[in-house]
Write an enzyme that holds these catalytic residues in place. Structure first.
Site, PDB file in Angstrom:
ATOM      1  CB  ALA A 176      -0.907  -0.006   1.230  1.00 43.82           C
ATOM      2  CG  MET A 177       3.357   1.738  -2.581  1.00 43.92           C
ATOM      3  SD  MET A 177       4.323   1.550  -4.091  1.00 43.92           S
ATOM      4  CE  MET A 177       5.556   2.837  -3.855  1.00 43.92           C
ATOM      5  CB  SER A 178       0.205   6.784   1.533  1.00 46.59           C
ATOM      6  OG  SER A 178       1.511   7.173   1.944  1.00 46.59           O
ATOM      7  CB  VAL A 199       9.231   9.428   2.841  1.00 46.40           C
ATOM      8  CG1 VAL A 199       8.864   9.710   4.281  1.00 46.40           C
ATOM      9  CG2 VAL A 199      10.658   8.908   2.726  1.00 46.40           C
ATOM     10  CG  ASP A 200       7.249   6.731   7.047  1.00 41.67           C
ATOM     11  OD1 ASP A 200       8.480   6.828   7.094  1.00 41.67           O
ATOM     12  OD2 ASP A 200       6.490   7.349   7.811  1.00 41.67           O
ATOM     13  CG  LEU A 247      -5.433   1.813  -0.753  1.00 36.87           C
ATOM     14  CD1 LEU A 247      -5.841   1.475   0.675  1.00 36.87           C
ATOM     15  CD2 LEU A 247      -5.866   0.733  -1.713  1.00 36.87           C
ATOM     16  CB  CYS A 276      -8.308   4.017   7.924  1.00 37.64           C
ATOM     17  SG  CYS A 276      -7.693   3.911   6.219  1.00 37.64           S
ATOM     18  N   GLY A 295       3.744   1.085   5.497  1.00 37.03           N
ATOM     19  CA  GLY A 295       4.877   1.803   6.090  1.00 37.03           C
ATOM     20  C   GLY A 295       4.718   2.068   7.568  1.00 37.03           C
ATOM     21  CB  CYS A 340      -6.045  11.324   5.553  1.00 41.69           C
ATOM     22  SG  CYS A 340      -7.405  10.126   5.485  1.00 41.69           S
TER      23      CYS A 340
END
EC number: 2.8.1.13
Length: 381
Positions: free
Chosen positions: A14-16, A19-20, A40, A109, A133, A208
């Site tokens: 899962a890539m938001s 950086v993390d 997502l 979430c 992350g 968010c």
């Protein structure tokens, strides 16, 4: 006990766009896993860009995640979970505030989106694990059972917001940053060394889906203004408000009280009553809580039996406090060894045994320390 299996896995990262998650995906790929990146799309209005370091899930974030995946050399997709996010996280958030409770949308979430909707889809597509992350660790026992533990670096530990994960979810969770004892600057340096453009991107903060950070304004737009009274502990009116949902237990600022306290000291929100739209304020000492009851427990392993002594965390960035806790008829009865302040219904309490996350539950009711003392004095008489 060992870290989670190092055998090659099919991993959905899962890539938001931060950086993390980018470094986590890169580490998973470097460890030999077959990694696919996914962003997502959770915003109903992805055209809007982040405001400074606030917000996420924008077109900008999607593009940042895609560029990171290209550099890492992994496939990348965008999955639209906006409707599910709206129902399970945003609407839940609004409903909780309307009911006078203080929710944590990050826990919701993780429970409903990242390790439910996303995980279910990942498993259906043949993936073995979801990688994020988060700073936390999954440990595998000799018998194959898994435990969730705090990150090696307590300063970055995020196990609190993962305390809702159950056995099944932990079995398919991968947290490559959990064993890292480094500063955030070193994580950014690693990202830069890997050629990831997000190395200098600011962290997102607050909630968010409220990009400007104005939670009260967001709730007012959803729930409308509803004037009511602010009263003291005696029930005397000391001010007015435009909606009880705009307050949280322990709040000090923004009360707009015209009448000063008798002792001249600051007053805090002690209680929120959506039934009569009243907010009760009082001195800091009245915030002290000696016990609570929490509902909807979720266990990161087997449910504990009988009373036990644990440490508890009540906020994502809060400290630990020692408690005794026991599961009674699906409710968690908790007593603090020392009174604590600012405990609000709707918050999560997460129990720990050392660094191991035992589980979490949602705070339903609290017992004020002053009330408990008064009741004890009456019983002595």
């Amino acid at each position: 006990m060992t870290e989670i299996s190092q055998r090659p896995l099919r991993v959905l990262a899962a890539m938001s766009g931060g950086v993390d998650s980018a470094v986590a995906a890169a580490r998973a790929a470097e460890a030999g896993h077959d990694v696919t990146g996914v962003h997502l799309a959770l915003s109903a209005n992805p055209q809007s860009f982040r405001t400074g370091a606030r917000g996420c899930c924008t077109i900008e974030d999607s593009r940042d995640a895609r560029r990171a995946a290209d550099v890492i050399g992994i496939p990348f997709y965008v999955w639209d979970l906006a409707e599910r996010f709206r129902e399970d996280v945003v609407e839940d958030f609004v409903a909780e505030y309307e009911a006078g409770r203080t929710p944590n949308p990050c826990l919701r979430c993780n429970e409903k989106i990242k390790f439910a909707a996303l995980l279910d889809k990942a498993l259906a597509l043949g993936f073995d694990a979801v990688c994020t992350g988060h700073y936390a660790k999954v440990i595998v026992n000799d018998d194959g059972t898994r435990e969730l533990h705090r990150a090696s670096d307590m300063a970055k530990d995020q196990s609190y917001v993962l305390g809702v994960l159950d056995d099944r979810q932990l079995a398919h969770a991968l947290f490559p940053l959990g064993d890292t004892v480094t500063t955030k600057d070193e994580i950014r340096a690693e990202a830069e060394h890997r050629g990831l453009a997000v190395a200098k991107k600011p962290d997102s903060h607050d909630i968010c889906f409220i990009a400007d950070g104005d939670t009260q304004g967001f709730l007012a737009n959803r729930l409308g203004k509803s004037e009511g009274d602010i009263v003291d502990e005696s029930g005397d009116k000391v001010g007015t408000h435009e909606g009880a949902y705009g307050f949280t237990i322990g709040q000090r600022k923004g009360l707009r009280i015209g009448t000063p306290a008798p002792d001249g000291k600051p007053r805090y929100v002690l209680d929120i009553s959506p039934v009569n739209n009243t907010v009760t304020v009082g001195p800091a000492a009245s915030l002290e809580v000696s016990a609570l009851t929490a509902i909807k427990p979720r266990w990161c392993g087997a449910a504990p039996t009988g009373p036990g002594t644990y440490t508890a965390q009540l906020r994502a960035h809060g400290g630990e406090t020692t408690v005794t806790a026991e599961l009674v008829d699906d409710s968690l009865e908790v007593t603090f060894t020392e009174p604590v302040r600012g405990v609000a219904p709707g918050q999560a309490i997460v129990l720990y045994d050392g660094t191991r996350v035992v589980g979490s539950a949602t705070i339903a009711t609290t017992v004020r320390a002053t009330t408990a003392v008064a009741q004890s004095a009456q019983s002595v008489r």
